[in-house]
Motif scaffolding. Structure first.
Motif, short mmCIF file in Angstrom:
data_model
loop_
_atom_site.label_atom_id
_atom_site.label_comp_id
_atom_site.label_asym_id
_atom_site.label_seq_id
_atom_site.Cartn_x
_atom_site.Cartn_y
_atom_site.Cartn_z
N ALA A 123 0.84 -1.20 0.00
CA ALA A 123 0.00 0.00 0.00
C ALA A 123 0.87 1.25 0.00
O ALA A 123 0.56 2.24 -0.67
N SER A 146 -0.87 7.99 3.14
CA SER A 146 -0.74 6.56 2.82
C SER A 146 0.72 6.16 2.79
O SER A 146 1.10 5.09 3.27
N PHE A 151 -2.82 4.26 6.14
CA PHE A 151 -3.70 3.21 5.62
C PHE A 151 -3.22 1.84 6.09
O PHE A 151 -4.01 1.01 6.57
N SER A 152 -1.93 1.60 5.98
CA SER A 152 -1.38 0.31 6.38
C SER A 152 -1.63 0.02 7.85
O SER A 152 -1.94 -1.12 8.24
N ALA A 206 -11.48 4.90 2.69
CA ALA A 206 -10.87 4.42 1.45
C ALA A 206 -11.66 4.90 0.23
O ALA A 206 -11.07 5.27 -0.79
N SER A 210 -10.16 7.07 -2.70
CA SER A 210 -10.24 6.62 -4.09
C SER A 210 -10.82 7.72 -4.97
O SER A 210 -10.37 7.91 -6.12
N ALA A 387 -6.48 5.46 -1.69
CA ALA A 387 -6.88 4.07 -1.93
C ALA A 387 -7.13 3.86 -3.41
O ALA A 387 -7.46 4.80 -4.14
N ARG A 388 -6.97 2.63 -3.84
CA ARG A 388 -7.18 2.26 -5.24
C ARG A 388 -8.36 1.31 -5.36
O ARG A 388 -8.88 0.80 -4.36
N HIS A 391 -8.04 -1.95 -3.59
CA HIS A 391 -8.21 -1.86 -2.13
C HIS A 391 -9.69 -1.92 -1.76
O HIS A 391 -10.08 -2.59 -0.79
N LEU A 392 -10.53 -1.21 -2.53
CA LEU A 392 -11.97 -1.22 -2.25
C LEU A 392 -12.55 -2.62 -2.44
O LEU A 392 -13.39 -3.06 -1.65
N ILE A 432 -3.96 -6.23 0.71
CA ILE A 432 -3.82 -4.78 0.54
C ILE A 432 -2.38 -4.35 0.81
O ILE A 432 -1.80 -3.56 0.08
#
Length: 453
Positions: A123, A146, A151-152, A206, A210, A387-388, A391-392, A432
């Protein structure tokens, strides 16, 4: 990870610049540095150096920086040669590195090595590209959070909670003769609810991240001469599209990206939808219909003086039912009415707004509606992370397995199935950060990086 080869790449943008950087990563780079500069590099010391080609001819003079393993970006020895940023100079310097024993790096290979050498998780590695590609200030701040591991850390917290819960369930499987029934059910159900609540919070952040990364694709459609290009110009703040009184002036799509409160919106002006014998206009109309199919949001423009005409209704009917839409009645200044907004909750979320692209009346209200329909929550800004799409998907899949586990926990008589649902949820979350990741996915992710990163 051990790499037998040494990689090199130009790490600055193509073209002319005051400074250009060639980056090298590998093992025992002291000898390579000696061949190129005639000096043995000192760790973490900026040395004024001359750069030579394989024949000993002077290429340039600049700064040499050396970061010995493991305290470097990639976890390997890293050498940076900073010279004058002319394309010819950079090309000669890179060629000298290759002659000295390096090979040309693949896109994203420096960051891939950093990931494989545990300098960052997946991530965070993806966030490196997101920082570079950020199109707004808010997106850049979000990507940096991130990269710093926000996020991690959220994902690791969920994984740890699932690990603790799996230990409890596995203990029940290993010691079935123990009387754990009442306490076990209450404990597992309660923990599952807590984990699911945490996951929903992460998922909400997230989705916002995104949106900041991808933006929202907004397509302006309508019959000719209803003001699509005028509205595009007003929203973009520039004359991005040609505006005339002649129907069919716009024959191809016109794209402009704007930002509203840090959220990128990609506005696509399209050819007016109508029956025509003009070959070029037909191509533009075909592209309009293709854009509608891929749109995140459609602005359906109609002349407020005419209301919904049969031509407008034909345009409305051509928009797929699942596409979010805003009905925009343009040229309201000609009605001498105050622009107004009418909200509907019929057949999904859609709204109507009256505005004037000429005077700007009602346009700010449209900006607010665009953010609202994009799903933007301004109150979550401080804690957001990038987020990508993958990830979602992973968060949604993990949530589905947690939901199934919660149903099984109510009965407590299918422990093997419950344990498997928890394992699958944990696996999706771990994908992730890269703990469980297929090699082909790694190739896909890092191939989109720029060379030199």
């Amino acid at each position: 990870m051990e790499n037998a080869d040494t990689i090199a790449a130009i790490a600055t943008s193509p073209g002319r610049g005051a400074i250009g950087i060639v980056r090298i990563s590998g093992k025992d780079l002291g000898f390579l540095a000696l061949k190129i500069t005639g000096q043995v590099p000192q760790p973490r010391y900026a040395s004024l150096s001359k750069f030579f080609d394989e024949n000993g001819q002077l290429i340039d003079q600049g700064i040499m920086l050396y970061f010995p393993a493991p305290h470097s970006y990639t976890g390997e020895d890293v050498l940076e040669l900073q010279g004058h940023g002319g394309p010819a100079v950079m090309s000669l310097l890179l060629s000298s590195c290759v002659s000295a024993g390096a090979r040309l790096a693949q896109p994203g290979e420096f960051t891939l090595r950093a990931f494989l050498n545990n300098k960052m998780d997946l991530a965070q590695a993806e966030a490196v590209a997101d920082v570079i590609d950020a199109s707004t200030d808010e997106a850049a701040r979000c990507a940096m959070r991130s990269l710093q591991g926000v996020f991690s850390a959220a994902i690791h917290g969920l994984v740890q909670a699932l690990t603790d819960l799996r230990m409890l369930v596995e203990a029940s499987l290993d010691f079935p003769e123990e009387d754990l029934d009442i306490v076990w059910r209450a404990d597992v159900s309660g923990k599952l609810n807590d984990i699911h609540a945490q996951l929903e919070t992460v998922f909400a952040s997230a989705r916002q991240g995104s949106l900041l990364r991808e933006g929202l694709w907004v397509v302006l459609v309508g019959k000719p001469n209803v003001g699509k290009s005028s509205l595009l110009n007003r929203l973009a703040g520039e004359e991005a599209a040609i505006v005339t009184e002649i129907p069919g002036t716009t024959r191809d799509t016109v794209l402009r990206s704007i930002e509203i409160e840090g959220v990128p919106l990609h506005l696509l002006d399209t050819a007016g939808l109508r029956e025509t014998d003009d070959v070029i206009e037909k191509i533009g109309i075909a592209r309009t219909r293709s854009a509608i199919e891929k749109a995140g949001l459609v602005l359906l423009l109609m002349d407020s003086r005419e209301g919904i005409t049969p031509e407008d209704q034909a345009v409305l009917d051509s928009v797929p039912a699942g596409v979010r839409r805003i009905h925009v009645y343009t040229k309201s200044d000609l009605l001498e009415e105050v622009p107004r907004i009418i909200s509907y909750q019929k057949q999904g979320n859609w709204q109507e707004i009256y505005l004037s692209a000429k005077t700007g009346a009602g346009v700010e209200s449209l900006r607010r509606i665009l953010l609202e329909m994009a799903g933007w929550n301004p109150h979550m800004g401080e804690g957001l992370f990038m987020a990508r799409g993958r990830h979602l998907v992973a968060l949604a899949e993990a949530g589905g397995h947690l939901k199934s586990a919660a149903g099984l926990a109510e009965y407590g008589d299918q422990l093997e199935v419950l344990a498997e649902e928890l394992r699958l949820a944990q696996r999706w979350l771990s994908s992730i950060t890269g703990e469980f990741t297929a090699d082909d996915l790694l190739g896909e992710i890092f191939s989109r990086f720029c060379i030199g990163k």
